[in-house]
Every structure is written in structure tokens, then in C-alpha cells.
Design a protein around this motif. Structure first.
Motif, short mmCIF file in Angstrom:
data_model
loop_
_atom_site.label_atom_id
_atom_site.label_comp_id
_atom_site.label_asym_id
_atom_site.label_seq_id
_atom_site.Cartn_x
_atom_site.Cartn_y
_atom_site.Cartn_z
N ALA A 85 0.84 -1.21 0.00
CA ALA A 85 0.00 0.00 0.00
C ALA A 85 0.87 1.25 0.00
CB ALA A 85 -0.93 -0.01 1.22
N VAL A 86 1.91 1.26 0.82
CA VAL A 86 2.81 2.43 0.87
C VAL A 86 3.50 2.61 -0.48
CG1 VAL A 86 4.92 3.32 1.94
CG2 VAL A 86 3.12 2.34 3.36
N ALA A 87 3.94 1.51 -1.09
CA ALA A 87 4.60 1.59 -2.39
C ALA A 87 3.64 2.13 -3.47
CB ALA A 87 5.14 0.23 -2.80
N CYS A 88 2.39 1.68 -3.44
CA CYS A 88 1.41 2.17 -4.40
C CYS A 88 1.10 3.64 -4.18
CB CYS A 88 0.12 1.35 -4.32
SG CYS A 88 0.30 -0.30 -5.01
N PHE A 89 1.05 4.06 -2.94
CA PHE A 89 0.82 5.47 -2.64
C PHE A 89 1.97 6.32 -3.18
CE2 PHE A 89 1.14 9.23 0.09
CZ PHE A 89 -0.12 9.77 -0.11
N ALA A 90 3.20 5.86 -2.96
CA ALA A 90 4.37 6.60 -3.46
C ALA A 90 4.34 6.67 -4.99
CB ALA A 90 5.65 5.93 -2.97
N ALA A 91 3.97 5.58 -5.64
CA ALA A 91 3.89 5.57 -7.10
C ALA A 91 2.79 6.51 -7.59
CB ALA A 91 3.65 4.15 -7.60
N LEU A 117 -5.05 0.77 -6.47
CA LEU A 117 -4.27 -0.30 -5.85
C LEU A 117 -3.97 0.01 -4.39
CD1 LEU A 117 -1.77 -1.27 -8.68
CD2 LEU A 117 -3.63 -2.65 -7.76
N TYR A 118 -3.69 1.29 -4.12
CA TYR A 118 -3.45 1.69 -2.73
C TYR A 118 -4.65 1.37 -1.87
CZ TYR A 118 -3.41 4.65 1.36
OH TYR A 118 -3.51 5.10 2.64
N LEU A 119 -5.85 1.70 -2.35
CA LEU A 119 -7.05 1.43 -1.57
C LEU A 119 -7.23 -0.06 -1.30
CD1 LEU A 119 -9.61 3.90 -3.15
CD2 LEU A 119 -8.60 4.03 -0.88
N VAL A 120 -6.98 -0.86 -2.31
CA VAL A 120 -7.13 -2.31 -2.14
C VAL A 120 -6.12 -2.83 -1.12
CG1 VAL A 120 -6.88 -4.54 -3.31
CG2 VAL A 120 -8.11 -2.67 -4.43
N PHE A 121 -4.86 -2.45 -1.28
CA PHE A 121 -3.83 -2.93 -0.35
C PHE A 121 -4.05 -2.36 1.06
CE2 PHE A 121 -1.13 -3.71 -4.22
CZ PHE A 121 -1.13 -5.09 -4.08
N ALA A 122 -4.53 -1.12 1.14
CA ALA A 122 -4.80 -0.55 2.46
C ALA A 122 -5.92 -1.32 3.16
CB ALA A 122 -5.17 0.93 2.34
N PHE A 123 -6.92 -1.72 2.40
CA PHE A 123 -8.00 -2.53 2.97
C PHE A 123 -7.47 -3.87 3.46
CE2 PHE A 123 -11.35 -5.73 2.46
CZ PHE A 123 -12.31 -5.21 3.31
N LEU A 124 -6.57 -4.47 2.68
CA LEU A 124 -6.02 -5.78 3.05
C LEU A 124 -4.91 -5.69 4.09
CD1 LEU A 124 -5.88 -7.42 -0.49
CD2 LEU A 124 -7.57 -7.81 1.32
N SER A 125 -4.50 -4.48 4.45
CA SER A 125 -3.40 -4.34 5.39
C SER A 125 -3.83 -4.59 6.84
CB SER A 125 -2.75 -2.96 5.28
OG SER A 125 -3.62 -1.96 5.75
N ARG A 126 -5.11 -4.79 7.06
CA ARG A 126 -5.58 -5.20 8.39
C ARG A 126 -5.64 -6.71 8.40
NH1 ARG A 126 -10.81 -2.49 10.42
NH2 ARG A 126 -10.10 -3.46 12.32
N PRO A 127 -5.21 -7.33 9.48
CA PRO A 127 -5.31 -8.80 9.55
C PRO A 127 -6.75 -9.24 9.32
CG PRO A 127 -4.01 -7.98 11.38
CD PRO A 127 -4.59 -6.78 10.69
#
Length: 160
Positions: A85-91, A117-127
């Protein structure tokens, strides 16, 4: 003792074959075999039925070690999703800056894509166990609104 070993022992004590247990749980024999080899875990509904069929409690079937191990695996996967998520945000920021400084609005498509992609990964970043414990409808509405805003800004930047 793992969940698979316990399941195999309890099933044998109850005098059931994998096929019979699978029929009673409305799953395939391959699924039961997978669970017994610790290659996967049954869902909570299946666990309840298993406990009822073989005459044990969920606590007996799932020891704290099994729950903790699965929780640790989920947390490791969530950490990987956070890094993505952080990498997608930076991109996305990089593409937005390129679009601005080079005055090329087509870079906004890349920025919008990485925002999604950031939104998707941010959503999945919670266990997983934390995602399931929360209010999923609220998060999905917020996710949808954010997605629509990103798409609108991207299209507006490309069209004008």
C-alpha cells in the motif's frame, strides 16, 4: 497437536471415514483430507458442525496454539499488504507529480490506477480477523466513495 491431527483423531474415534464426514459437512472428501493434513482450515460453520458431529467442543478442537499460529500468519500477510500500500501510494504521488510538472495529463491514469491499488492494499493491510470483526458495510461504502472520487479526478484530468 495441530487442528488436522485433532480432526483426524476425533474422526477416527467417532468411527467416521473422511467420505462420511465430508457428506455430513456438505464438503468434498478432498477438503477433509486437506484439513487433516493442515493445508487449510475449515470455516467457522464447518468447525461448529465438526464439533457437533464428533462430540467435542470448539475449544477442544481449536487449541490456543492453532488460533495463535493462524493469527500470526494473518498479521504477517497484513504487513506485506501494508508495504504494498505504501509503495502504491508513493507511485501514485510520483505519477501525479509527473503529470503536473511535465504537463502530460495521461500520467493521471497511472496515478489513478495506483490510487486504486493503494485502496485495495490498504483494505487488506488489516489482519483478516480484524477485518471480519469490524463493520464491513461502512468500510465498503467508504471504499466505494473513495474509488468514485479517484476515478472522477482521473477522468477530469485526462479529458481537460
Amino acid at each position: 497437536m495441530t487442528l488436522g491431527e485433532k480432526l483426524k483423531n476425533y474422526r477416527a474415534e467417532a468411527g467416521l471415514t473422511q467420505e462420511e464426514l465430508a457428506d455430513r459437512l456438505y464438503v468434498t472428501r478432498a477438503a477433509v483430507s486437506k484439513w487433516e493434513r493442515d493445508l487449510g482450515y475449515p470455516g467457522i460453520d464447518s468447525l461448529k458442525l465438526i464439533a457437533k458431529l464428533i462430540g467435542c467442543t470448539l475449544d477442544e478442537l481449536l487449541s490456543e496454539d492453532d488460533v495463535q499460529r493462524q493469527r500470526q500468519l494473518d498479521e504477517r500477510a497484513a504487513k506485506r499488504m501494508y508495504v504494498c500500500a505504501v509503495a502504491c501510494f508513493a507511485a501514485a504521488v510520483a505519477f501525479a507529480l509527473l503529470a503536473h510538472f511535465l504537463q502530460q495529463p495521461l500520467f493521471l491514469i497511472g496515478a489513478g490506477g495506483f490510487c486504486i491499488l493503494y485502496l485495495v492494499f490498504a483494505f487488506l493491510s488489516r489482519p483478516r480477523w480484524k477485518r471480519l470483526a469490524g463493520n464491513g458495510i461502512y468500510r465498503m461504502v467508504v471504499f466505494g466513495i473513495m474509488l468514485l472520487v479517484i476515478l472522477a479526478v482521473t477522468l477530469a484530468g485526462v479529458l481537460w
